[in-house]
Motif scaffolding. Structure first.
Motif, PDB file in Angstrom:
ATOM      1  N   LYS A  97       3.498  -5.981  -6.242  1.00  0.00           N
ATOM      2  CA  LYS A  97       3.646  -6.079  -4.523  1.00  0.00           C
ATOM      3  C   LYS A  97       4.738  -6.885  -4.261  1.00  0.00           C
ATOM      4  N   ARG A 125      12.685  -3.088  -2.020  1.00  0.00           N
ATOM      5  CA  ARG A 125      11.884  -3.082  -3.044  1.00  0.00           C
ATOM      6  C   ARG A 125      11.169  -1.719  -2.905  1.00  0.00           C
ATOM      7  N   PHE A 126      11.447  -0.808  -1.917  1.00  0.00           N
ATOM      8  CA  PHE A 126      10.750   0.284  -1.846  1.00  0.00           C
ATOM      9  C   PHE A 126      11.456   1.459  -2.968  1.00  0.00           C
ATOM     10  N   ARG A 149       9.485  -0.167  -6.971  1.00  0.00           N
ATOM     11  CA  ARG A 149       8.273   0.792  -6.305  1.00  0.00           C
ATOM     12  C   ARG A 149       8.283   2.157  -6.684  1.00  0.00           C
ATOM     13  N   ALA A 181       2.803   6.899   1.614  1.00  0.00           N
ATOM     14  CA  ALA A 181       3.887   7.214   1.071  1.00  0.00           C
ATOM     15  C   ALA A 181       3.577   7.883  -0.180  1.00  0.00           C
ATOM     16  N   ARG A 198       8.813   5.596   7.917  1.00  0.00           N
ATOM     17  CA  ARG A 198       9.087   6.180   6.453  1.00  0.00           C
ATOM     18  C   ARG A 198       7.785   6.664   5.873  1.00  0.00           C
ATOM     19  N   ASP A 199       6.713   5.615   5.928  1.00  0.00           N
ATOM     20  CA  ASP A 199       5.387   6.309   5.224  1.00  0.00           C
ATOM     21  C   ASP A 199       4.717   7.644   5.819  1.00  0.00           C
TER      22      ASP A 199
END
Length: 379
Positions: free
Chosen positions: A82, A90-91, A95, A118, A155-156
């Motif tokens: 995480k 980092r998304f 990730r 997501a 976004r999610d």
């Protein structure tokens, strides 16, 4: 003969995504890894599918395990920590890139995701790109309407809606969820039950030491402070409470822990390993749920499998009231009254316990629960 052979359908490679599932798969200390109902379902389902003859890969987060592990016949591939990567970036890395790489390494025919988020969109994009099949299962009533989604970021939300509309099959926990999904999204969902362990033997209610048990992740919608208020009203009863802090609601956990410390008849366990929850249910007379809304709680299944009636403010599809598996209530006073009435009538408590156990034995057999999942996964 395996379950797959008995269905007459060819075996397929299945890949399941759940970031925190490693905590249940490896039975890690819950104080270090967030564990919720979907993580439990992921672990139980992946284990059953592998035992049934399917090639199953579980894609999870990085909690210090090896890049590829094998547990109970399931291949487990880790993705990212995480804290890895730069804020704001980092998304995408690590990730998105590590999740995509793990999905590609699994080389599955069908990918399975549960719970709004997501990952539904990420899996859908992968499946669209590689011409693979996607199965999504609703995990909560809140997944079924834009206004109730427990997703704060745009976004999610966008990725979830993108994936939801591209799933090849959608499963729901209850009839209510299927109806909400059709009403709000115009999408069909088949109802699928939940996996649970059913112990071979249980104690009679009179032989158990705990009167009231509460167990859940401590989130606002679970209303854990209600149970503290319930315990305060029943100083003569032996009560236990377990559950971990949600990363976004640490203050709630601290308040509940502080409140519990002032009650001599309440043992506060905090977060426990999933394996340890079995002992808590085996020793309880009544399980109490105080949620404002849910999906279909794993804890209900654990309770009924152990012959434990449920006193709850959330009754999925009216099953508690309809089948006599406890008492559905509206508030704290109702929960206190229902619990006291059951405990004051040993014959009725034993009868209710028997109904719960009979329901579990008949309805929670893994081959029964698995049928709609296999139908969706092997279509």
């Amino acid at each position: 003969m395996t379950v797959i052979e008995s269905t007459g359908k060819k075996s397929r490679r299945i890949c399941m995504l759940n970031y925190y599932a490693w905590g249940v798969i490896a039975d890690l200390d819950g104080k270090k890894v967030h564990i919720g109902g979907e993580e439990v379902q992921h672990a139980l389902m992946s284990r059953y599918l592998a035992k049934s003859g399917l090639d199953v890969t579980s894609v999870v987060g990085d909690f210090g395990q090896q890049a590829l592990e094998q547990v109970s016949g399931v291949k487990v591939r880790k993705t990212f920590k995480k804290t890895a990567g730069l804020p704001g970036l980092r998304f995408f890395a690590p990730r998105l890139t590590s999740t995509w790489a793990a999905m590609r390494a699994a080389d599955a025919d069908v990918y399975y995701v549960s719970c709004a988020g997501a990952n539904v969109g990420i899996a859908a994009a992968f499946c669209q790109r590689h011409k693979r099949r996607l199965v999504f299962r609703i995990a909560s009533d809140s997944d079924c309407a834009p206004d109730t989604l427990l997703l704060s970021g745009s976004r999610d939300r966008m990725l979830y809606h993108y994936g939801l509309r591209r799933a090849d099959a959608i499963l729901a926990q209850t009839d209510k969820q299927a109806e909400l999904l059709m009403k709000n999204y115009g999408l069909h969902a088949d109802v699928a039950g939940m996996f649970s362990d059913v112990p071979e033997t249980i104690l009679a209610p009179a032989a158990r030491a705990t009167d009231l048990l509460w167990l859940a992740n401590m989130r606002s919608m679970k209303r854990p402070e209600w149970f503290v208020d319930i315990v305060r009203k029943v100083p003569d009863l032996v009560c236990e409470m377990a559950g971990g802090a949600h990363p976004e609601e640490l203050d709630l956990y601290a308040r509940v822990e502080q409140g519990a410390a002032s009650l001599p008849n309440l043992r506060f366990h905090g977060q426990v390993k999933f394996g340890s929850t079995r002992k808590l249910f085996a020793n309880a007379r009544i399980f109490v749920n105080t949620s404002s809304f849910e999906g279909f709680p794993n804890t209900y299944l654990q309770a009924w499998a152990n012959g434990v009636p449920v006193v709850a403010t959330f009754d999925p599809d009216g099953i508690i009231k309809r089948l006599g598996l406890g008492v559905a209530v509206a508030d704290i006073d109702g929960a206190v009254a229902a619990a006291r009435a059951l405990l004051a009538d040993p014959a009725e408590l034993a009868a209710c316990s028997a109904r719960c156990r009979d329901y579990a034995v008949a309805r929670l057999a893994p081959e029964t629960v698995a049928a709609p999942y296999l139908s969706a996964l092997l279509a």
